[in-house]
Design a protein around this motif. Structure first.
Motif, short mmCIF file in Angstrom:
data_model
loop_
_atom_site.label_atom_id
_atom_site.label_comp_id
_atom_site.label_asym_id
_atom_site.label_seq_id
_atom_site.Cartn_x
_atom_site.Cartn_y
_atom_site.Cartn_z
N ASP A 50 -7.27 -1.26 -5.21
CA ASP A 50 -6.07 -1.90 -4.69
C ASP A 50 -6.14 -3.40 -4.92
O ASP A 50 -7.21 -3.98 -5.09
CB ASP A 50 -5.92 -1.60 -3.19
N PHE A 51 -4.98 -4.00 -4.91
CA PHE A 51 -4.83 -5.44 -5.15
C PHE A 51 -4.43 -6.07 -3.83
O PHE A 51 -3.28 -5.97 -3.40
CB PHE A 51 -3.79 -5.67 -6.25
N GLU A 52 -5.41 -6.66 -3.14
CA GLU A 52 -5.20 -7.15 -1.78
C GLU A 52 -5.37 -8.65 -1.65
O GLU A 52 -5.68 -9.15 -0.58
CB GLU A 52 -6.16 -6.41 -0.84
N GLY A 53 -5.18 -9.37 -2.76
CA GLY A 53 -5.24 -10.83 -2.69
C GLY A 53 -6.60 -11.43 -2.94
O GLY A 53 -6.77 -12.65 -2.83
N HIS A 54 -7.57 -10.62 -3.29
CA HIS A 54 -8.91 -11.14 -3.62
C HIS A 54 -8.97 -11.49 -5.10
O HIS A 54 -8.03 -11.25 -5.85
CB HIS A 54 -9.97 -10.10 -3.27
N GLN A 55 -10.08 -12.02 -5.55
CA GLN A 55 -10.23 -12.38 -6.95
C GLN A 55 -10.30 -11.16 -7.87
O GLN A 55 -10.12 -11.29 -9.07
CB GLN A 55 -11.46 -13.27 -7.14
N THR A 56 -10.58 -10.02 -7.32
CA THR A 56 -10.58 -8.76 -8.08
C THR A 56 -10.08 -7.66 -7.14
O THR A 56 -9.81 -7.90 -5.97
CB THR A 56 -11.97 -8.43 -8.65
N TYR A 57 -9.95 -6.47 -7.66
CA TYR A 57 -9.47 -5.36 -6.86
C TYR A 57 -10.54 -4.89 -5.88
O TYR A 57 -11.72 -5.15 -6.05
CB TYR A 57 -9.03 -4.19 -7.77
N THR A 58 -10.09 -4.19 -4.85
CA THR A 58 -11.02 -3.56 -3.91
C THR A 58 -11.13 -2.09 -4.26
O THR A 58 -10.28 -1.55 -4.97
CB THR A 58 -10.54 -3.71 -2.45
N GLU A 59 -12.18 -1.45 -3.77
CA GLU A 59 -12.40 -0.03 -4.08
C GLU A 59 -12.67 0.74 -2.80
O GLU A 59 -13.48 0.32 -1.98
CB GLU A 59 -13.58 0.11 -5.04
N LYS A 60 -11.97 1.88 -2.68
CA LYS A 60 -12.13 2.77 -1.54
C LYS A 60 -12.28 4.20 -2.05
O LYS A 60 -11.83 4.50 -3.16
CB LYS A 60 -10.90 2.67 -0.64
N PRO A 61 -12.87 5.09 -1.27
CA PRO A 61 -12.98 6.49 -1.70
C PRO A 61 -11.59 7.10 -1.90
O PRO A 61 -10.67 6.84 -1.12
CB PRO A 61 -13.71 7.18 -0.56
N GLY A 62 -11.45 7.87 -2.96
CA GLY A 62 -10.20 8.57 -3.22
C GLY A 62 -10.36 10.06 -2.93
O GLY A 62 -11.24 10.48 -2.19
N HIS A 63 -9.49 10.84 -3.56
CA HIS A 63 -9.51 12.29 -3.39
C HIS A 63 -10.46 12.92 -4.41
O HIS A 63 -10.71 12.35 -5.46
CB HIS A 63 -8.11 12.86 -3.62
#
Length: 187
Positions: A50-63
């Motif tokens: 996801d693109f949450e305003g940080h310098q790079t994307y964040t990562e979370k567990p998916g399906h």
């Protein structure tokens, strides 16, 4: 019915894996999702970037995503097109010589190819991007340029088609990306 081969793997980007897979099936295409070392019915883990305003994307567990074909049983010549999602999977899939040979086969036969985000890492490793104008996640720009590709710095919601290849920076481009890929498939 046209057949599309999708090469994917553990920690592929969830949206880039699932949304095109489902949409292309809804459009009436057969999509065979494969992963080296895995068989039909086995699953891969996905990650949500996801693109949450940080310098790079964040990562979370998916399906978990269930594969519907077995990698060792596919023959690239039986497919009309290739789809490569992004995420972290392309980072290690590009080390698999069979995967790279499959990618080259699609380019050698000028069949439609769609690649999004980090999927371009597979195309760069297969050395098929020479003189192609492509997009990818911005962190892939050096790889695109190192193998003779021309990096297109486009909006995250846009896609670009050059010859037989459709590419886009990330999943927010799905509407334009899929529209361009389907246009190639119907030519």
């Amino acid at each position: 019915m046209k057949k599309i081969l999708m090469i994917t793997g553990d920690f592929v980007e969830d949206y880039e894996n699932m949304v095109p897979f489902q949409a292309l099936i809804a459009f009436g295409y057969q999509v065979d999702a494969v992963c080296p070392g895995k068989k039909a019915g086995e699953t891969i883990a996905t990650a949500i970037h996801d693109f949450e305003g940080h310098q790079t994307y964040t990562e979370k567990p998916g399906h978990n995503f269930e594969l519907n074909a077995t990698f060792d049983e596919i023959d690239a010549s039986n497919y009309d097109a290739l789809y490569i999602p992004g995420g972290r999977a392309p980072e290690y899939l590009r080390l698999n010589e069979t995967v790279l040979a499959i990618v080259r086969a699609f380019f050698d036969s000028n069949k439609p190819v769609a690649s999004i985000c980090h999927g371009l890492q597979l195309l760069a490793a297969a050395n098929v991007l020479n003189d192609y104008k492509v997009s990818a996640y911005p962190a892939c720009k050096p790889e695109v340029q190192a193998c003779g590709g021309i990096y297109a710095d486009i909006d995250i919601t846009d896609a670009i088609t050059d010859k037989n290849l459709v590419s886009a920076p990330a999943w927010p481009a799905h509407p334009e990306f899929l529209k361009q890929f389907v246009a190639l498939l119907t030519q």
